[in-house]
Design a protein around this motif. Structure first.
Motif, short mmCIF file in Angstrom:
data_model
loop_
_atom_site.label_atom_id
_atom_site.label_comp_id
_atom_site.label_asym_id
_atom_site.label_seq_id
_atom_site.Cartn_x
_atom_site.Cartn_y
_atom_site.Cartn_z
N PRO A 1 0.84 -1.21 0.00
CA PRO A 1 0.00 0.00 0.00
C PRO A 1 0.87 1.25 0.00
N ASN A 2 0.44 2.26 -0.73
CA ASN A 2 1.20 3.50 -0.83
C ASN A 2 0.26 4.71 -0.82
N PRO A 3 -0.57 4.82 0.21
CA PRO A 3 -1.60 5.87 0.20
C PRO A 3 -1.03 7.28 0.22
N ASP A 4 0.14 7.47 0.82
CA ASP A 4 0.73 8.81 0.91
C ASP A 4 1.64 9.14 -0.27
N GLY A 5 1.86 8.16 -1.15
CA GLY A 5 2.72 8.40 -2.30
C GLY A 5 4.19 8.55 -1.97
N LEU A 6 4.61 8.07 -0.78
CA LEU A 6 6.02 8.21 -0.40
C LEU A 6 6.92 7.25 -1.18
N ILE A 7 6.36 6.13 -1.59
CA ILE A 7 7.15 5.12 -2.29
C ILE A 7 7.09 5.41 -3.79
N LYS A 8 8.27 5.57 -4.38
CA LYS A 8 8.36 5.96 -5.79
C LYS A 8 8.86 4.79 -6.63
N PRO A 9 8.31 4.60 -7.82
CA PRO A 9 8.87 3.58 -8.72
C PRO A 9 10.36 3.83 -8.96
N GLY A 10 11.14 2.75 -8.93
CA GLY A 10 12.57 2.85 -9.12
C GLY A 10 13.36 2.84 -7.82
N MET A 11 12.70 3.02 -6.66
CA MET A 11 13.40 3.01 -5.38
C MET A 11 13.90 1.61 -5.06
N PHE A 12 15.07 1.53 -4.39
CA PHE A 12 15.58 0.26 -3.90
C PHE A 12 14.93 -0.05 -2.55
N ALA A 13 14.69 -1.35 -2.31
CA ALA A 13 14.00 -1.76 -1.09
C ALA A 13 14.71 -2.97 -0.48
N ASN A 14 14.60 -3.08 0.85
CA ASN A 14 15.03 -4.27 1.58
C ASN A 14 13.78 -5.03 2.02
N VAL A 15 13.73 -6.29 1.67
CA VAL A 15 12.52 -7.10 1.92
C VAL A 15 12.84 -8.19 2.93
N LEU A 16 11.99 -8.34 3.93
CA LEU A 16 12.13 -9.38 4.94
C LEU A 16 10.86 -10.21 4.96
N ILE A 17 11.03 -11.51 4.76
CA ILE A 17 9.90 -12.46 4.79
C ILE A 17 10.14 -13.41 5.95
N ALA A 18 9.20 -13.49 6.86
CA ALA A 18 9.34 -14.34 8.06
C ALA A 18 8.35 -15.48 7.99
N HIS A 19 8.85 -16.71 8.07
CA HIS A 19 8.01 -17.91 8.04
C HIS A 19 8.01 -18.54 9.44
N ALA A 20 6.87 -18.43 10.12
CA ALA A 20 6.75 -19.00 11.47
C ALA A 20 6.61 -20.52 11.37
N MET A 21 7.46 -21.25 12.12
CA MET A 21 7.48 -22.71 12.06
C MET A 21 7.31 -23.32 13.44
N GLY A 22 6.51 -22.67 14.29
CA GLY A 22 6.28 -23.20 15.63
C GLY A 22 7.37 -22.77 16.59
N SER A 23 7.71 -23.67 17.53
CA SER A 23 8.74 -23.36 18.51
C SER A 23 9.60 -24.58 18.75
N GLY A 24 10.78 -24.36 19.35
CA GLY A 24 11.68 -25.46 19.63
C GLY A 24 12.84 -25.01 20.49
#
Length: 372
Positions: free
Chosen positions: A251-274
């Motif tokens: 979502p970019n409701p404020d228009g702060l994110i511009k096409p062409g910008m570099f981004a760091n992406v973090l994806i977290a997969h929860a796999m319970g506990s241990g």
């Protein structure tokens, strides 16, 4: 004793498991621990979260991009949208053209309407409907057609209007230009949502799924983070890099994110506990994995452990060998490992600074050097 030494058999509890082959329990006095930098970590139950980090580039949401063409031909009379980056709303005029074909179509509609009023018949009404539909197919607003029907005066110019609200990404026309239907005049994009295109390695694919949340940060917006979701996973692996393209909708409701910008992406997969320990607590030899468990303030026992093949940030999951609450060495364990192996082979490290200092001092006191 202040140095490292192998405890006597009478010191070891009868219930303690035997050290792994090739290793021996060692003793390190507290002052020596401090000198060589021994630290401990605790085996504890924690969430098992597989974290995938990648980089990406912001792109417009392709489902919200419109390429503007005319459906007739003519000369551009006036530009209402005159530069790239200009914001428009749905229905805003973009340009006006003089089109002889458009003018003729209006005349045909008025003539058919005149005949229909003079001699109403089903066939004549069909002709009127066909002429009206032709104008509508040129994206002439219904309000304009109704005004033409009331006034009976054809308009000289056809006004092209924006189909969506957004930003002009490209402007490819100018006043006085003769344009035809195949010519693209503008590209308009609604940037209220954007795509972040990133790549993950093939071995990470089991931990990435459609609909999963992803946290995105930008070097140029360091104080903020944004949460999106994965909407596309490329079905084809790129052979040279062994990576797969992943698309995050943001979502970019404020228009702060511009096409062409570099981004760091973090994806977290929860796999319970241990049960987990810091990665620095496990010495991986290639044949087996060893940790040193604190069995007393000055004693450390080598333990063979089995760990999960997955790494959860800076921790390993313990499958066998340790239990919750055990304390294990997390630094200086390479020195302890060396002493343990030497002790198992009948040697020691008393010649090293800080290792076996007390034994060395006692030995020197028992056998003083004589000078001549």
């Amino acid at each position: 004793m202040s140095g490292m030494e192998m405890p006597g058999s009478s010191d070891a509890p009868k219930t303690r498991a035997a050290p792994p082959s090739g290793f021996a329990e060692v003793r390190i006095a507290p002052e020596v621990q401090q000198r060589i930098g021994v630290t401990l970590g605790t085996v504890r139950r924690t969430p098992l979260t597989m974290t995938i980090r990648t980089v990406g580039i912001v792109r417009p949401d392709e489902t919200k991009v419109r390429h503007i063409h005319l459906k007739t031909e003519g000369w551009v009379e006036k530009l209402f949208v005159s530069f790239t980056g200009q914001k428009v709303k749905a229905g805003d005029p973009m340009l006006s053209i003089y089109s002889p074909a458009f003018f003729a179509a209006q005349r045909e509609f008025l003539i058919a309407l005149q005949y229909s009023r003079a001699a109403p018949s089903p066939g004549q009404r069909n002709v009127v409907d066909t002429a009206r539909q032709r104008l509508a197919l040129w994206d002439v607003p219904m309000s304009t057609i109704e005004a033409l029907e009331k006034t009976g005066k054809p308009s000289k110019s056809l006004i092209l209007r924006s189909p969506i609200s957004g930003v002009i990404l490209e402007k490819k026309t100018f006043e006085g230009q003769y344009v035809m239907p195949q010519a693209e005049l503008y590209t308009v994009a609604d940037l209220s949502t954007v795509w972040v295109q990133g790549k993950v390695f093939a071995y990470e694919l089991p931990h990435v799924a459609l609909g999963m949340p992803a946290t995105v940060t930008f070097p140029s917006l360091a104080a903020r983070s944004f949460v999106g979701r994965i909407v596309f996973i490329d079905p084809v692996i790129d052979e040279p890099s062994r990576t797969v393209q992943v698309r995050v909708e943001l979502p970019n409701p404020d228009g702060l994110i511009k096409p062409g910008m570099f981004a760091n992406v973090l994806i977290a997969h929860a796999m319970g506990s241990g049960l987990t320990v810091p990665t620095s607590a496990v010495l991986r030899t290639g044949e087996r994995d060893i940790a040193f468990r604190a069995v007393a303030p000055d004693r450390f026992a080598p333990v063979e452990v089995r760990i999960s093949p997955l790494r959860f940030d800076d921790r390993f999951q313990i499958l066998e060998g340790l239990k919750a609450g055990d304390e294990v060495v997390t630094s200086a364990n390479f020195l302890i490992d060396s002493e343990s192996r030497l002790r198992a082979g009948g040697g020691d490290m008393t010649g090293m600074p800080g290792m076996g200092v007390e034994q060395k001092e006692k030995k020197d006191a028992a056998h003083p050097k004589t000078t001549h």
